[in-house]
Design an enzyme around this catalytic site. Structure first.
Site, short mmCIF file in Angstrom:
data_model
loop_
_atom_site.label_atom_id
_atom_site.label_comp_id
_atom_site.label_asym_id
_atom_site.label_seq_id
_atom_site.Cartn_x
_atom_site.Cartn_y
_atom_site.Cartn_z
N ALA A 1 35.20 24.17 -3.59
CA ALA A 1 34.86 24.19 -5.01
C ALA A 1 34.47 22.80 -5.48
CB ALA A 1 36.04 24.71 -5.81
N SER B 1 19.35 24.87 5.31
CA SER B 1 20.42 25.23 4.40
C SER B 1 19.82 26.09 3.30
CB SER B 1 20.97 23.92 3.86
OG SER B 1 22.03 24.16 3.05
N LYS C 1 27.31 36.02 1.97
CA LYS C 1 27.19 34.71 2.60
C LYS C 1 28.50 34.48 3.34
CE LYS C 1 25.81 29.96 1.76
NZ LYS C 1 26.89 29.20 2.36
N LYS D 1 26.50 31.76 -5.38
CA LYS D 1 27.88 31.46 -5.01
C LYS D 1 28.88 32.12 -5.96
CE LYS D 1 28.56 28.67 -2.01
NZ LYS D 1 28.33 27.28 -1.74
N CYS E 1 32.34 -9.83 -3.83
CA CYS E 1 33.41 -8.85 -4.07
C CYS E 1 33.82 -8.24 -2.74
CB CYS E 1 32.93 -7.76 -5.02
SG CYS E 1 34.14 -6.42 -5.20
S1 IVH Z 1 20.23 32.54 5.88
C1 IVH Z 1 16.82 29.31 6.19
N1 IVH Z 1 22.16 34.24 5.54
O1 IVH Z 1 24.86 29.44 4.82
C2 IVH Z 1 18.14 29.81 5.77
N2 IVH Z 1 22.75 31.97 5.82
O2 IVH Z 1 23.89 27.32 3.03
C3 IVH Z 1 18.86 30.52 6.85
N3 IVH Z 1 25.16 31.55 5.83
O3 IVH Z 1 23.34 27.43 7.23
C4 IVH Z 1 20.22 30.89 6.46
N4 IVH Z 1 25.78 33.63 5.57
O4 IVH Z 1 25.42 28.80 7.90
C5 IVH Z 1 21.84 32.95 5.73
N5 IVH Z 1 23.76 35.86 5.27
C6 IVH Z 1 23.45 34.61 5.46
C7 IVH Z 1 24.42 33.61 5.58
C8 IVH Z 1 24.03 32.29 5.74
C9 IVH Z 1 26.18 32.39 5.73
C10 IVH Z 1 25.30 30.10 5.99
C11 IVH Z 1 24.51 29.51 7.10
C12 IVH Z 1 23.57 28.56 6.48
C13 IVH Z 1 24.26 28.25 5.20
C14 IVH Z 1 23.27 27.80 4.16
#
Ligand code: IVH
Length: 693
Positions: free
Chosen positions: A33, A81, A115, A311, A440
């Site tokens: 968080a 990401s 996610k 999120k 410093c």
């Molecule tokens: S798609 C190009 N789908 O979240 C983007 N990512 O913040 C490909 N993650 O690196 C990622 N669940 O480790 C995708 N259903 C999901 C996911 C997911 C978890 C993670 C993953 C990624 C990160 C991105």
């Protein structure tokens, strides 16, 4: 504005540290968080002041550099990401942004899926055989964990009917029930227990001994792919269906949606189910379903335009604020840190929280507007702690009814608690800064720590702790001293050897590691200098632009703020704004800084920057200017496509311009191109050039 820039710089530093602790060291210093809250703050400022966005923005960054213990794997297709959305409006905006980018008004389908809160893994299959598994690492290079992946039951070792090359990507995670069992077993054996399933999954996958991984109950959901020799399908849901048919476990809560309203409804449904799921999730991911549209949308820096992570909200708790400490950072920023009576927030024990700056403590935001209804924060207060990701907690609120009668407003120091120099707050700056500069000790040490940090010089055996000790002894007070350490103290190794915890061997190793780093890539050196607003990706940008240390250093030395050829060139670099440019120029004009840089450079052999684009295209290295109206793609898409093909996009036409793409309504730039004899094409010519119908 300066205030916003300062805060962005500060956030960049904090986020980078937290990121390393989380991804590289599997030892989070912030709760999820907290991290998300910082990231969100960062993004909010960026959205308000897009021109201040830093090239090293955390918004664009993925993970941390891979650890050296494993072999490295360069991902054929970068592992990126996701951008975050924290409320329903952001989902509506996501849809609107895509429509605008594509100039699309018809129906749009999205997939929505949980996610998963684990760690991502890329599995490479050749001729149906699992040949390689790699963690995400920094997105470009990950760790080779092939042996370990062979031990995970959910991961098929052989595929039937798959394309010749297929990289499957997804999340390695640990189920709650398995996590509880594992921790119980660890307790029995007197081993270490894990803080949460994510850490347990990361710690179990990243084992040098694959038999340990084999003994850990890891699972895998497939949700994406990297390199493929033949398309899996035309749509995201089709591709996921195909992965399922090939034997991968895909998430059953994935759903096709045709509007932001449907996406949000699915998000609510998943949020309701969250507590009953046997695995951790931290949000819902939406992806454009049509893969041709995904391709057109492409990526902005480190995140796709075609996907977003919505999120779940942060977690909260109340506790007593026992003290406020002031930390002095590398750039002299005085950062107040709240010391808290330990409290559990969403499963993590929190003892510290950021208080950002003096305005934040006083109840004002960076624009001077009231926050917390204008309530200030005092030592002794009963405060609400907030965390939203795996990051630094912050104080969301304070309860006046519980405030001790004798409490007083916090008096923010006007002198540096480390060196006693005056700490001033520049006009428009949210942050008060120590004016001591290199005198410093806090700044000097922080700069040295930065200098030796992983993405800078990364000298083995010379980490933050050692630097601090050497600094205290007066052996290393600035970067150049590192490279004379052996000459000054190395003969006989006597003195180094006599340091606590050091043997002759460690001294030898250290000197060898230092020797190795005398040769350093240009972008690492630029980043290592620790110039305010110049982060890792800025280092890359500058290195790519200037190519060599002499070109970079010469240009910086000659540049003047706001005028002249060098200044124009500097700010013409895409990603370099006036704030960063000013910081660079001012640093190189400062005699003491300049001397420190020159002294350092004398000891180094700086490697020129390699060109990033290995695949040469007609556009590689060319400078393009777009002018007038484009009809078939937006300016943003055209720019992204050009950069993807290795070109630089510039805003103004000069003798250095190679190509001008002029649409209807192009004015002076088109004329200028004609006058300078620069190649001029129209939009159709451009489309033909990039090979799209
Ligand atoms: S798609 C190009 N789908 O979240 C983007 N990512 O913040 C490909 N993650 O690196 C990622 N669940 O480790 C995708 N259903 C999901 C996911 C997911 C978890 C993670 C993953 C990624 C990160 C991105």
């Amino acid at each position: 504005m300066d205030e916003a820039a300062a805060e962005l710089a500060d956030l960049a530093q904090r986020l980078a540290q937290a990121n390393d602790a989380y991804h590289r060291d599997d030892a989070p210093t912030l709760t999820d968080a907290e991290f998300d809250a910082l990231k969100r703050r960062n993004q909010a400022i960026e959205i308000r002041f897009p021109e201040l966005k830093r090239p090293d923005s955390a918004t664009d960054q993925v993970g941390a550099a891979p650890s050296d213990a494993f072999g490295k794997v360069r991902h054929a297709v970068a592992m990126l990401s996701l951008a975050n959305a924290f409320d329903d409006d952001a989902v509506v905006d996501f849809d609107a942004r895509i429509r605008k980018y594509l100039t699309h008004s018809g129906p749009l389908n999205f997939t929505a899926e949980p996610k998963i809160d684990g760690l991502s893994l890329s599995l490479r299959y050749e001729h149906g055989q699992l040949v390689q598994a790699a963690t995400r690492g920094d997105g470009e290079t990950g760790e080779n964990v092939t042996e370990n992946a062979h031990t995970i039951a959910d991961i098929p070792q052989v595929l039937k009917g798959a394309p010749e090359v297929l990289e499957v990507r997804g999340e390695v995670y640990m189920a709650h029930s398995d996590f509880d069992d594992l921790n119980a077993r660890q307790v029995e054996r007197g081993g270490k227990t894990f803080a949460n399933p994510r850490n347990a999954a990361a710690g179990s996958l990243r084992q040098l001994d694959a038999s340990i991984t084999a003994s850990r109950p890891l699972r895998f959901f497939a949700y994406a792919w990297g390199e493929v020799s033949a398309p899996l399908a035309d749509t995201q849901h089709g591709a996921i269906g195909r992965l399922g048919a090939l034997g991968f476990v895909t998430n059953p809560l994935t759903q096709l949606c045709s509007s932001p309203e449907e996406m949000v409804a699915h998000y609510r449904a998943i949020e309701q189910m969250r507590a009953t799921l046997d695995y951790d999730i931290d949000g819902v991911v939406y992806k454009i379903d049509d893969l041709a549209l995904q391709r057109r949308l492409g990526f902005r820096s480190a995140t796709p335009r075609w996907a977003i992570a919505h999120k779940f909200p942060a977690e909260l708790a109340w506790t007593r604020l026992t003290d406020i400490d002031i930390q002095v950072g590398r750039t002299g920023a005085l950062s107040p840190v709240a010391r808290l009576h330990p409290v559990t927030v969403g499963g993590v024990v929190v003892q510290n929280a950021t208080l950002h700056n003096e305005d934040y403590i006083a109840g004002r935001d960076s624009k001077g507007a009231t926050i917390r209804d204008g309530k200030d924060v005092r030592i002794g207060d009963w405060v609400q702690v907030y965390r939203a990701g795996d990051v630094i907690p912050k104080i969301a609120d304070t309860d006046l009814a519980q405030r001790p009668k004798d409490s007083e407003p916090y008096a923010f120091p006007h002198t540096c608690p480390q060196c006693g120099s005056e700490a001033i707050r520049a006009e428009g700056d949210a942050v008060r800064r120590c004016t001591g500069g290199l005198i410093c000790p806090a700044q000097a040490v922080e700069r040295l720590k930065h200098f030796v940090s992983r993405n800078a010089f990364d000298i083995e055996g010379l980490g933050a702790k050692q630097v601090e000790a050497f600094y205290t002894d007066g052996w290393i007070t600035r970067p150049a001293d590192i490279f004379t350490l052996k000459d000054r103290y190395g003969s006989g190794l006597q003195q180094v050897k006599n340091r606590e915890g050091w043997g002759a061997k460690s001294a030898d190793n250290l000197f060898a590691a230092i020797e190795q780093r005398r040769t350093i890539p240009l972008h690492r050196l630029i980043f290592a200098l620790g110039i305010r607003h110049v982060g890792e990706s800025s280092g890359q940008l500058l290195a790519r632009h200037y190519g060599s240390w002499s070109a970079f250093e010469g240009a910086m030395a000659r540049a003047e703020v706001g005028q002249g050829h060098e200044w124009e060139e500097l700010i013409s670099i895409d990603g370099v704004g006036a704030v960063m440019a000013t910081s660079l120029v001012v640093t190189f004009q400062n005699a003491a800084e300049r001397a420190a840089i020159d002294d350092l450079a004398r000891h180094l052999d700086v490697q020129d920057m390699q060109q990033r684009h290995v695949v040469e295209t007609e556009l590689t290295g060319k400078t393009i200017v777009f002018t007038g109206t484009l009809v078939k793609m937006t300016r943003a898409e055209a720019k992204a496509r050009a950069e993807g093909l290795g070109a630089k996009v510039s805003g103004s036409v000069s003798a250095k311009t190679d190509l001008v793409v002029a649409g209807p309504g192009a004015g002076s730039k088109e004329k200028q191109a004609q006058a300078l004899g620069v190649r001029l094409i129209d939009e159709d010519g451009w489309i033909a050039m990039i090979g799209d119908a």
